[in-house]
Design a protein around this motif. Structure first.
Motif, mmCIF file in Angstrom:
data_model
loop_
_atom_site.group_PDB
_atom_site.id
_atom_site.type_symbol
_atom_site.label_atom_id
_atom_site.label_comp_id
_atom_site.label_asym_id
_atom_site.label_seq_id
_atom_site.Cartn_x
_atom_site.Cartn_y
_atom_site.Cartn_z
ATOM 1 N N THR A 52 -16.931 5.155 -3.184
ATOM 2 C CA THR A 52 -18.231 5.221 -3.852
ATOM 3 C C THR A 52 -19.151 4.102 -3.389
ATOM 4 O OG1 THR A 52 -17.313 3.999 -5.728
ATOM 5 C CG2 THR A 52 -17.414 6.387 -5.918
ATOM 6 N N GLU A 53 -18.695 2.868 -3.542
ATOM 7 C CA GLU A 53 -19.484 1.709 -3.156
ATOM 8 C C GLU A 53 -18.535 0.526 -2.994
ATOM 9 O OE1 GLU A 53 -21.977 0.150 -6.427
ATOM 10 O OE2 GLU A 53 -20.976 1.669 -7.664
ATOM 11 N N PRO A 54 -18.949 -0.518 -2.268
ATOM 12 C CA PRO A 54 -18.050 -1.668 -2.067
ATOM 13 C C PRO A 54 -17.578 -2.259 -3.393
ATOM 14 C CG PRO A 54 -19.926 -1.800 -0.584
ATOM 15 C CD PRO A 54 -20.206 -0.662 -1.515
ATOM 16 N N GLY A 55 -16.280 -2.547 -3.454
ATOM 17 C CA GLY A 55 -15.708 -3.180 -4.640
ATOM 18 C C GLY A 55 -15.318 -2.256 -5.753
ATOM 19 N N SER A 56 -15.489 -0.948 -5.593
ATOM 20 C CA SER A 56 -15.190 -0.003 -6.665
ATOM 21 C C SER A 56 -13.693 0.267 -6.782
ATOM 22 C CB SER A 56 -15.917 1.320 -6.424
ATOM 23 O OG SER A 56 -15.474 2.311 -7.336
ATOM 24 N N PRO A 57 -13.157 0.363 -8.015
ATOM 25 C CA PRO A 57 -11.756 0.744 -8.192
ATOM 26 C C PRO A 57 -11.464 2.193 -7.807
ATOM 27 C CG PRO A 57 -12.855 0.526 -10.311
ATOM 28 C CD PRO A 57 -13.801 0.005 -9.286
ATOM 29 N N LEU A 58 -12.513 2.986 -7.546
ATOM 30 C CA LEU A 58 -12.311 4.369 -7.132
ATOM 31 C C LEU A 58 -12.161 4.512 -5.628
ATOM 32 C CD1 LEU A 58 -14.835 6.255 -9.445
ATOM 33 C CD2 LEU A 58 -12.375 5.958 -9.756
ATOM 34 N N ASN A 59 -12.247 3.396 -4.906
ATOM 35 C CA ASN A 59 -12.078 3.445 -3.449
ATOM 36 C C ASN A 59 -10.584 3.489 -3.130
ATOM 37 O OD1 ASN A 59 -14.840 3.122 -3.383
ATOM 38 N ND2 ASN A 59 -14.761 0.941 -2.861
ATOM 39 N N LYS A 60 -10.027 4.689 -3.035
ATOM 40 C CA LYS A 60 -8.578 4.814 -2.846
ATOM 41 C C LYS A 60 -8.220 6.222 -2.409
ATOM 42 C CE LYS A 60 -7.921 5.846 -7.770
ATOM 43 N NZ LYS A 60 -7.284 5.397 -9.035
ATOM 44 N N VAL A 61 -6.982 6.341 -1.957
ATOM 45 C CA VAL A 61 -6.409 7.641 -1.610
ATOM 46 C C VAL A 61 -5.378 7.962 -2.685
ATOM 47 C CG1 VAL A 61 -5.314 9.034 0.178
ATOM 48 C CG2 VAL A 61 -6.677 7.021 0.822
ATOM 49 N N ALA A 62 -5.572 9.046 -3.393
ATOM 50 C CA ALA A 62 -4.698 9.400 -4.517
ATOM 51 C C ALA A 62 -4.048 10.751 -4.289
ATOM 52 C CB ALA A 62 -5.506 9.428 -5.812
ATOM 53 N N GLY A 63 -2.856 10.918 -4.869
ATOM 54 C CA GLY A 63 -2.206 12.224 -4.916
ATOM 55 C C GLY A 63 -1.417 12.641 -3.698
ATOM 56 N N VAL A 91 -3.742 3.257 -0.557
ATOM 57 C CA VAL A 91 -3.059 4.497 -0.933
ATOM 58 C C VAL A 91 -2.246 4.269 -2.193
ATOM 59 C CG1 VAL A 91 -1.382 6.249 -0.227
ATOM 60 C CG2 VAL A 91 -2.924 5.247 1.470
ATOM 61 N N GLU A 92 -2.467 5.120 -3.199
ATOM 62 C CA GLU A 92 -1.613 5.129 -4.389
ATOM 63 C C GLU A 92 -0.459 6.083 -4.111
ATOM 64 O OE1 GLU A 92 -4.750 4.376 -8.077
ATOM 65 O OE2 GLU A 92 -3.849 6.355 -7.778
ATOM 66 N N LEU A 93 0.740 5.558 -4.098
ATOM 67 C CA LEU A 93 1.898 6.362 -3.707
ATOM 68 C C LEU A 93 2.869 6.486 -4.873
ATOM 69 C CD1 LEU A 93 3.008 7.810 -1.217
ATOM 70 C CD2 LEU A 93 4.260 5.719 -0.646
ATOM 71 N N ALA A 94 2.974 7.700 -5.415
ATOM 72 C CA ALA A 94 3.860 7.923 -6.548
ATOM 73 C C ALA A 94 5.317 7.837 -6.124
ATOM 74 C CB ALA A 94 3.577 9.291 -7.182
ATOM 75 N N GLN A 95 6.101 7.253 -6.966
ATOM 76 C CA GLN A 95 7.536 7.063 -6.714
ATOM 77 C C GLN A 95 8.263 8.380 -6.484
ATOM 78 O OE1 GLN A 95 9.332 5.675 -10.293
ATOM 79 N NE2 GLN A 95 11.212 4.957 -9.335
ATOM 80 N N LEU A 96 7.762 9.477 -7.085
ATOM 81 C CA LEU A 96 8.418 10.772 -6.980
ATOM 82 C C LEU A 96 7.835 11.640 -5.868
ATOM 83 C CD1 LEU A 96 8.864 11.542 -10.780
ATOM 84 C CD2 LEU A 96 10.675 11.083 -9.125
ATOM 85 N N GLY A 97 6.952 11.072 -5.062
ATOM 86 C CA GLY A 97 6.410 11.806 -3.934
ATOM 87 C C GLY A 97 7.377 11.828 -2.763
ATOM 88 N N LEU A 112 2.728 -3.344 0.962
ATOM 89 C CA LEU A 112 2.818 -3.163 -0.487
ATOM 90 C C LEU A 112 2.135 -4.334 -1.183
ATOM 91 C CD1 LEU A 112 4.034 -1.707 -2.997
ATOM 92 C CD2 LEU A 112 6.077 -3.128 -2.650
ATOM 93 N N THR A 113 1.224 -4.033 -2.126
ATOM 94 C CA THR A 113 0.527 -5.111 -2.832
ATOM 95 C C THR A 113 0.823 -5.142 -4.323
ATOM 96 O OG1 THR A 113 -1.441 -3.723 -3.141
ATOM 97 C CG2 THR A 113 -1.365 -5.130 -1.165
ATOM 98 N N SER A 114 1.109 -4.000 -4.936
ATOM 99 C CA SER A 114 1.329 -3.999 -6.387
ATOM 100 C C SER A 114 1.885 -2.647 -6.827
ATOM 101 C CB SER A 114 0.024 -4.286 -7.133
ATOM 102 O OG SER A 114 -0.935 -3.277 -6.862
ATOM 103 N N ALA A 274 3.127 2.883 -6.235
ATOM 104 C CA ALA A 274 2.996 1.703 -5.384
ATOM 105 C C ALA A 274 1.622 1.710 -4.761
ATOM 106 C CB ALA A 274 4.063 1.713 -4.291
ATOM 107 N N MET A 275 1.013 0.519 -4.661
ATOM 108 C CA MET A 275 -0.285 0.372 -4.001
ATOM 109 C C MET A 275 -0.052 -0.166 -2.595
ATOM 110 S SD MET A 275 -2.131 1.420 -6.397
ATOM 111 C CE MET A 275 -1.370 1.966 -7.910
ATOM 112 N N LEU A 276 -0.389 0.638 -1.602
ATOM 113 C CA LEU A 276 -0.213 0.261 -0.199
ATOM 114 C C LEU A 276 -1.584 0.101 0.443
ATOM 115 C CD1 LEU A 276 2.611 2.790 0.719
ATOM 116 C CD2 LEU A 276 2.875 0.403 0.098
ATOM 117 N N ILE A 277 -1.797 -0.986 1.147
ATOM 118 C CA ILE A 277 -3.103 -1.280 1.728
ATOM 119 C C ILE A 277 -2.992 -1.565 3.223
ATOM 120 C CG2 ILE A 277 -4.961 -3.011 1.802
ATOM 121 C CD1 ILE A 277 -4.892 -3.213 -1.134
#
Length: 279
Positions: A52-63, A91-97, A112-114, A274-277
């Motif tokens: 969306t814009e710099p610094g947004s928490p929506l800047n990610k790859v999900a699902g 990238v938000e990576l679900a454990q069950l993916g 891995l960051t968090s 897991a959050m992978l960057i």
């Protein structure tokens, strides 16, 4: 007492699909707010990459991880798109993916960051919430939007110190803008908690495909440890039952007060993300 809930790959895929839909909807709201910005939504591997814009928490790859694995070329294109905005690819990576995705991303230099936890509970038909007499929970109308945003931003800007600290920090103006974007998403319900008549907590919920997504909650620092978050959980569960949802889902930081309050309200830990960057 809510019934026991087992989360396999099918349920995780259902939850992740709902999360992707919400992320896309929030991103599109941000793009409507800033049509001049270089925001984007790209569907990939059953998920979506959003900016969306710099610094947004929506800047990610999900699902990702519940559909066809992205090709190397698709990932190249994705990383180039984020790099053009000066934003790392997260990238938000679900454990069950699909575990093959974690291997592929690691080989590409992602680190891995968090982690974050996804919790859920079965919603029993006719569930009736209980709110302490000292608190008042109401649906927040458009005339209270500013108060609702202020409480949300104040709460997020001062995270609780219990549990694992978040590795992410967001500017207050960006938090306020994204909070308004998420409030503008179709189907999102806003809630405002008052303690002794003063706005003390805020929350939101979106229902779809039988899932009630508790996609945001915050308590103002001066009103913490007075049952505000638990009351907001209870009020939303009751509304979700009236909306015929069978499942409520909430995302928390590991070991946080939010996780503790959620589990006290009948939520169970389903899986972690897991959050992978890659910078």
């Amino acid at each position: 007492m809510s019934e026991s809930l087992f989360c396999g790959t099918e349920l995780a895929a259902r939850i992740e699909r709902a999360a992707v839909e919400l992320t896309i909807a929030g991103t599109e709201a941000g793009r409507r707010r800033r049509p001049e910005a270089a925001g984007f939504v790209r569907l990939i591997g059953g998920g979506a990459a959003c900016f969306t814009e710099p610094g947004s928490p929506l800047n990610k790859v999900a699902g990702l991880g519940f559909g066809e694995l992205p090709s190397a070329a698709e990932l190249d294109e994705l990383e180039t798109a984020y790099a053009a905005t000066g934003t790392p690819t997260q990238v938000e990576l679900a454990q069950l993916g699909d575990p093959a995705l974690a291997i592929a991303l690691t080989e590409r230099g992602y680190r891995l960051t968090s982690f974050e936890n996804v919790l859920g509970r079965v919603i029993e038909p006719g569930f009736a919430g209980q709110v302490p007499a000292a608190l008042e929970i109401e649906r927040s109308g458009d005339d209270e939007l500013d108060s609702w945003v202020d409480v949300m931003v104040e709460g997020f800007a001062h995270p609780d110190e219990q549990g694992v600290a978040s590795q992410e920090e967001f500017p207050r103006d960006v938090l306020a803008a994204v909070t308004r974007d998420m409030a503008a998403v179709s189907g999102v319900r806003r809630y405002l908690a008052r303690r002794d008549g003063v706005p003390a907590g805020a929350a939101s919920m979106r229902c779809g495909d039988g899932i009630a997504q508790f996609n945001g909650a915050a308590t103002a620092p001066a009103h913490r440890r007075h049952g505000v978050q638990t009351a907001l959980l209870s009020a939303r569960l009751a509304d979700a039952a009236r909306a015929n949802c069978d499942l409520a889902v909430i995302v928390t930081m590991p070991g946080s007060k939010s996780q503790q309050n959620s589990q006290r309200s009948g939520f169970q830990l389903l899986y972690a993300r897991a959050m992978l960057i890659k910078s």
